[in-house]
Design a protein around this motif. Structure first.
Motif, short mmCIF file in Angstrom:
data_model
loop_
_atom_site.label_atom_id
_atom_site.label_comp_id
_atom_site.label_asym_id
_atom_site.label_seq_id
_atom_site.Cartn_x
_atom_site.Cartn_y
_atom_site.Cartn_z
N LYS A 112 86.52 -7.60 -40.47
CA LYS A 112 86.72 -8.10 -39.11
C LYS A 112 86.33 -9.58 -39.01
N ILE A 113 86.59 -10.18 -37.86
CA ILE A 113 86.14 -11.56 -37.64
C ILE A 113 84.60 -11.54 -37.63
N ILE A 114 83.99 -12.56 -38.21
CA ILE A 114 82.52 -12.63 -38.26
C ILE A 114 82.06 -13.91 -37.57
N ALA A 115 81.02 -13.80 -36.75
CA ALA A 115 80.47 -15.00 -36.10
C ALA A 115 79.01 -15.17 -36.53
N MET A 116 78.67 -16.41 -36.88
CA MET A 116 77.31 -16.71 -37.34
C MET A 116 76.77 -17.97 -36.69
N GLY A 117 75.45 -18.15 -36.79
CA GLY A 117 74.82 -19.40 -36.35
C GLY A 117 74.13 -20.02 -37.53
N GLY A 118 72.91 -20.52 -37.34
CA GLY A 118 72.18 -21.18 -38.42
C GLY A 118 71.60 -20.19 -39.41
N LEU A 119 71.13 -20.73 -40.55
CA LEU A 119 70.51 -19.87 -41.57
C LEU A 119 69.04 -20.24 -41.81
N GLN A 120 68.77 -21.47 -42.28
CA GLN A 120 67.37 -21.84 -42.49
C GLN A 120 67.11 -23.28 -42.07
N PRO A 121 65.82 -23.61 -41.79
CA PRO A 121 65.49 -24.97 -41.34
C PRO A 121 65.92 -26.05 -42.35
N GLY A 122 66.05 -27.26 -41.86
CA GLY A 122 66.31 -28.40 -42.74
C GLY A 122 67.77 -28.73 -42.92
N SER A 124 72.06 -28.37 -40.96
CA SER A 124 72.83 -28.21 -39.73
C SER A 124 73.74 -27.00 -39.87
N THR A 125 74.43 -26.66 -38.81
CA THR A 125 75.39 -25.56 -38.91
C THR A 125 76.62 -25.98 -39.73
N THR A 126 76.80 -27.29 -39.92
CA THR A 126 77.88 -27.73 -40.81
C THR A 126 77.54 -27.31 -42.24
N SER A 127 76.25 -27.42 -42.60
CA SER A 127 75.83 -26.96 -43.94
C SER A 127 76.07 -25.46 -44.06
N VAL A 128 75.76 -24.72 -43.00
CA VAL A 128 76.00 -23.27 -43.02
C VAL A 128 77.49 -23.01 -43.25
N ALA A 129 78.33 -23.75 -42.53
CA ALA A 129 79.78 -23.55 -42.65
C ALA A 129 80.22 -23.79 -44.09
N LEU A 130 79.65 -24.80 -44.74
CA LEU A 130 80.01 -25.08 -46.13
C LEU A 130 79.50 -23.99 -47.06
N GLU A 131 78.28 -23.53 -46.82
CA GLU A 131 77.72 -22.46 -47.67
C GLU A 131 78.58 -21.21 -47.55
N VAL A 132 78.96 -20.89 -46.33
CA VAL A 132 79.76 -19.68 -46.11
C VAL A 132 81.16 -19.85 -46.73
N ALA A 133 81.73 -21.04 -46.57
CA ALA A 133 83.07 -21.29 -47.12
C ALA A 133 83.04 -21.16 -48.65
N GLU A 134 81.96 -21.64 -49.24
CA GLU A 134 81.80 -21.52 -50.69
C GLU A 134 81.66 -20.04 -51.06
N PHE A 135 80.88 -19.33 -50.28
CA PHE A 135 80.57 -17.92 -50.56
C PHE A 135 81.81 -17.04 -50.48
N ILE A 136 82.65 -17.28 -49.48
CA ILE A 136 83.83 -16.40 -49.33
C ILE A 136 85.06 -16.99 -50.03
N LYS A 137 84.86 -18.08 -50.76
CA LYS A 137 85.96 -18.77 -51.46
C LYS A 137 87.07 -19.12 -50.46
#
Ligand code: UTP
Length: 236
Positions: A112-122, A124-137
């Motif tokens: 399904k569609i997944i919605a997320m916010g931040g992960l850890q301090p230090g 931005s959510t742009t970093s989260v977006a990149l981490e997730v994009a890398e993770f799901i290829k």
């Protein structure tokens, strides 16, 4: 139906009105676009914290000097923003906001569609977006913000600021180095693209599009597969 794994980051600036009210119409319209998507595959949305996160961060900072603590407030608010989207998607979305990449792996099993916010301090959510994009290829990461992309100077301060339609990773690195003031790495102050995000980008070799999410026209065009989109493309 074409398969396309995509991560979309919606900047917090798009979720609230000038008066710091939740922009219900914008949020509804944004979610409607996902309901009409012509691509199958995994779609993960990352929400920013926006003005409300900054209000909390500034209050915490006035009580004590602890940037990591401030970051945790930003993370919590971005997760609340993600939860808000779930209330619009209802059955179309995974009902919880993953708080780690491990929790994301579980969520992915449901298709399904997944919605997320931040992960850890230090970061931005742009970093989260990149981490997730890398993770799901992901084939592409789309960053929706309140301007049309990345400019040669701040478009909110300079009328003659020029939109940069295509940037390489090296161009982006130069822009980040030239524009980073002291506040660059303070909670609530990570700009459209921060240094942590750049490091993840370099190893992931992702393609990014930065598009205006103000009226969502270009975002709709993106999903329709149209080519004449006003945006900044970042490629290796
Ligand atoms: P962002 O600064 O990424 O959201 O997260 P935003 O305000 O929507 O940003 P724009 O619209 O892209 O400019 C809010 C704050 O949450 C903390 C940071 O302090 C960040 O500034 N945060 C977020 C983290 O510490 N870690 C995360 O993984 C995400």
């Amino acid at each position: 139906m074409k398969v396309k794994n995509t991560v979309v980051k919606i900047g917090g600036s798009l979720l609230f009105t000038e008066d710091k009210e939740i922009d219900k119409e914008k949020i509804h319209n944004f979610c409607q676009i996902f309901k009409k998507i012509k691509y199958s595959g995994t779609h993960v949305i990352i929400c920013g914290g926006g003005k409300i996160a900054r209000e909390y961060i500034n209050a915490v900072r006035s009580f004590q000097s602890n940037e990591a603590l401030c970051d945790t407030f930003g993370i919590d608010i971005s997760r609340i923003n993600a939860k808000l989207l779930l209330s619009v998607f209802q059955d179309l979305a995974y009902p919880l906001v993953p708080k780690s990449l491990e929790e994301l792996s579980t969520a992915l099993l449901f298709g399904k569609i997944i919605a997320m916010g931040g992960l850890q301090p230090g970061q931005s959510t742009t970093s989260v977006a990149l981490e997730v994009a890398e993770f799901i290829k992901a084939e592409e990461l789309v960053i929706l913000t309140d301007v049309e992309g990345i400019y040669d100077k701040d478009p909110k301060k300079f009328n003659d600021a020029k939109l940069l339609k295509h940037l390489t990773y090296t161009d982006l690195q130069e822009i980040i180095i030239n524009s980073s003031g002291n506040k660059q790495a303070a909670a609530g102050e990570y700009r459209i693209f921060d240094a942590v995000s750049l490091q993840i980008l370099k190893r992931s070799k992702l393609n990014i599009r930065i598009i205006s999410g103000k009226d969502l026209k270009d975002f709709e065009k993106y999903w329709n597969g149209e080519e004449d989109i006003t945006c900044t493309m970042i490629t290796e």
